[in-house]
Design a protein around this motif. Structure first.
Motif, PDB file in Angstrom:
ATOM      1  N   ARG A  30       0.839  -1.212   0.000  1.00  0.00           N
ATOM      2  CA  ARG A  30       0.000   0.000   0.000  1.00  0.00           C
ATOM      3  C   ARG A  30       0.872   1.260   0.000  1.00  0.00           C
ATOM      4  O   ARG A  30       0.698   2.163  -0.804  1.00  0.00           O
ATOM      5  N   GLU A  31       1.819   1.317   0.925  1.00  0.00           N
ATOM      6  CA  GLU A  31       2.580   2.552   1.098  1.00  0.00           C
ATOM      7  C   GLU A  31       3.565   2.774  -0.046  1.00  0.00           C
ATOM      8  O   GLU A  31       3.772   3.909  -0.464  1.00  0.00           O
ATOM      9  N   ARG A  34       1.468   3.964  -3.003  1.00  0.00           N
ATOM     10  CA  ARG A  34       1.017   5.332  -2.756  1.00  0.00           C
ATOM     11  C   ARG A  34       2.137   6.340  -3.021  1.00  0.00           C
ATOM     12  O   ARG A  34       1.938   7.368  -3.659  1.00  0.00           O
ATOM     13  N   ASN A  35       3.327   6.014  -2.547  1.00  0.00           N
ATOM     14  CA  ASN A  35       4.437   6.960  -2.673  1.00  0.00           C
ATOM     15  C   ASN A  35       5.074   6.921  -4.059  1.00  0.00           C
ATOM     16  O   ASN A  35       5.624   7.919  -4.502  1.00  0.00           O
ATOM     17  N   THR A  38       2.982   9.327  -5.957  1.00  0.00           N
ATOM     18  CA  THR A  38       3.308  10.747  -5.749  1.00  0.00           C
ATOM     19  C   THR A  38       4.572  11.132  -6.523  1.00  0.00           C
ATOM     20  O   THR A  38       4.834  12.297  -6.725  1.00  0.00           O
ATOM     21  N   GLU A  61      -5.695   4.749  -3.672  1.00  0.00           N
ATOM     22  CA  GLU A  61      -4.986   6.005  -3.435  1.00  0.00           C
ATOM     23  C   GLU A  61      -4.926   6.666  -4.812  1.00  0.00           C
ATOM     24  O   GLU A  61      -4.986   5.957  -5.829  1.00  0.00           O
ATOM     25  N   CYS A  64      -3.375   4.805  -7.859  1.00  0.00           N
ATOM     26  CA  CYS A  64      -3.162   3.383  -7.489  1.00  0.00           C
ATOM     27  C   CYS A  64      -4.491   2.641  -7.505  1.00  0.00           C
ATOM     28  O   CYS A  64      -5.459   3.059  -6.861  1.00  0.00           O
TER      29      CYS A  64
END
Ligand code: UDP
Length: 409
Positions: A30-31, A34-35, A38, A61, A64
């Protein structure tokens, strides 16, 4: 814009972590996704859907999506059952891809998704990046019974040859080289989310958790799994309770008919036998946004695992400036530096746990100094933002070397 296909068979990025089958891998996917988004990437995560018959897609996100592919299996099965389902997952995924825009690369997670991804990458002529999350040979060496061990070893060996393997710390890097002969290795750590993990006012957090002034708080966060060493922590708590007014908070979920239920029962029985029912609080699973309150209130966060490939909980606790006592094993022994930003104890060493926790309880200055050093260290190295920039470099290198290979054909 890079288009990335992540394949994480049993690691749905939207799952609440802290249960059997949902832990660090889900958070990582997930993280990272997400990043990466960005940084301008578009990420599709392909995962299994237990129950239902239709493929479903959800934006979790900005930039995503998670695409869930139904597998004809009952809900809440152990991971080992997936082995027989891999050809089905591969076929369904390959069919689906004909309707999708072309990806630039595949990033797979855990060996089961690696098996599928090697085949997809070969067919679609895409670079493959793989994160192991745990390694079969290491688990066996640590004493775990491993279902599908032969298949797992050979898949992991192939992945070590046919993909860029991401090692999350120096220890995993050397294991990948020594046990699997991996050559194309990239060292990219795991991360933590600063939006969730930062120190909060300790007194306010303690009050909100119902702690009294004289009570000292120990914290465990994680799944109910024998590997996590919760039973050993309970034994240590019984010894500490002779000298201190202690409360131990166990944060992590339990589902009926699951292996975490079995471990919960084992822990609960011991708590009752040792007369610790008033001391040990079974909190249940907590969403990431709610965890900083626990880490900030804790006098010590204890991570007594027998083995951790990385151990996200250590990063999260340090990010909240919590004093950490962790096992000297795997990634924990890389993140936590004994005497500098936490204390390390040998796995399974109950007197060692008692001693290390006591050091923090007796010496609040030490606890504060190491907690502060921990936060500074993790902010420098381990935010998901910086992890994602390093991963993009890995992707670029893999794409460049494929261009070179193509030019040589
Ligand atoms: N976690 C959570 N809620 C809980 C318990 C755990 O969100 O109630 C999260 C925890 O914050 C961490 C992850 O689950 O991000 C566990 O990862 P770790 O690497 O420590 O262990 P794993 O589950 O991968 O063995």
């Amino acid at each position: 814009m890079k288009r990335i296909a992540m394949i994480s068979l049993h690691g749905d990025p939207t799952a609440v972590a802290g249960y059997e089958g949902a832990g660090g891998q889900n958070v990582y996917v997930r993280e990272l996704a997400r990043n990466l988004a960005t940084h301008g990437a578009a990420v599709d995560v392909f995962t299994e859907k237990l129950g239902g018959t239709e493929v479903s897609a959800e934006t979790f996100e900005p930039g995503c999506r998670v695409i869930r592919i139904p597998l004809a299996m009952p809900r809440q099965v152990g991971r080992h059952v997936f082995w027989n389902k891999l050809p089905e997952f591969l076929d369904k995924l390959a069919d689906l891809w004909s309707d999708f825009p072309r990806y630039d690369l595949i990033h797979s997670h855990y060996w089961l998704a690696g098996w599928v991804s090697m085949r997809l990458a070969r067919r679609a002529r895409l670079p493959l990046i793989h994160t192991s999350h745990s390694l079969g040979r290491v688990k066996v060496a640590a004493g775990f019974a491993l279902p599908n061990a032969t298949e797992r070893f050979s898949t992991e060996e192939m992945l070590a040859k046919r993909s860029t393997i991401v090692a999350t710390n120096r220890f995993e890097e050397s294991q990948l080289r020594q046990l699997y002969g991996a050559q194309s290795l990239a060292l990219v750590p795991c991360g933590f989310a600063p939006r969730h993990f930062k120190p909060q006012n300790k007194d306010a957090c303690r009050r909100s958790l119902g702690l009294r002034r004289h009570e000292r708080m120990l914290l465990f966060v994680g799944r109910f799994d024998p590997n996590k060493g919760i039973v050993e922590l309970i034994r240590a708590t019984a010894a500490l309770a002779q000298n201190w007014t202690i409360k131990l908070y166990l944060v992590g979920g339990v589902r009926p008919n699951s292996s975490d239920k079995a471990e919960y029962e084992r822990v609960k029985t011991l708590v009752d036998e040792l007369g610790l029912a008033g001391i040990v609080q079974f909190v249940g699973a907590i969403q990431p946004a709610g965890l900083a309150r626990y880490y900030s209130a804790a006098d010590v966060t204890v991570i007594p695992s027998y083995y951790e490939t990385f151990g996200l909980v250590a990063l999260e606790a340090l990010a909240c400036a919590s004093p950490v006592v962790a096992s000297r094993t795997g990634g924990l022994a890389c993140t936590v530096q004994d005497g500098k930003n936490g204390l390390l104890v040998n796995p399974g060493d109950v007197p060692g746990l008692v001693d290390a926790i006591s050091q923090f309880l007796m010496n609040p200055d030490l606890a504060q100094r190491l907690g502060k050093a921990g936060r500074e260290e993790v902010l420098r190295t381990y935010t998901w933002q910086s992890v994602a920039s390093r991963m993009i470099q890995v992707y670029d290198d893999a794409l460049d070397s494929r261009v070179l290979q193509d030019a040589q054909v």
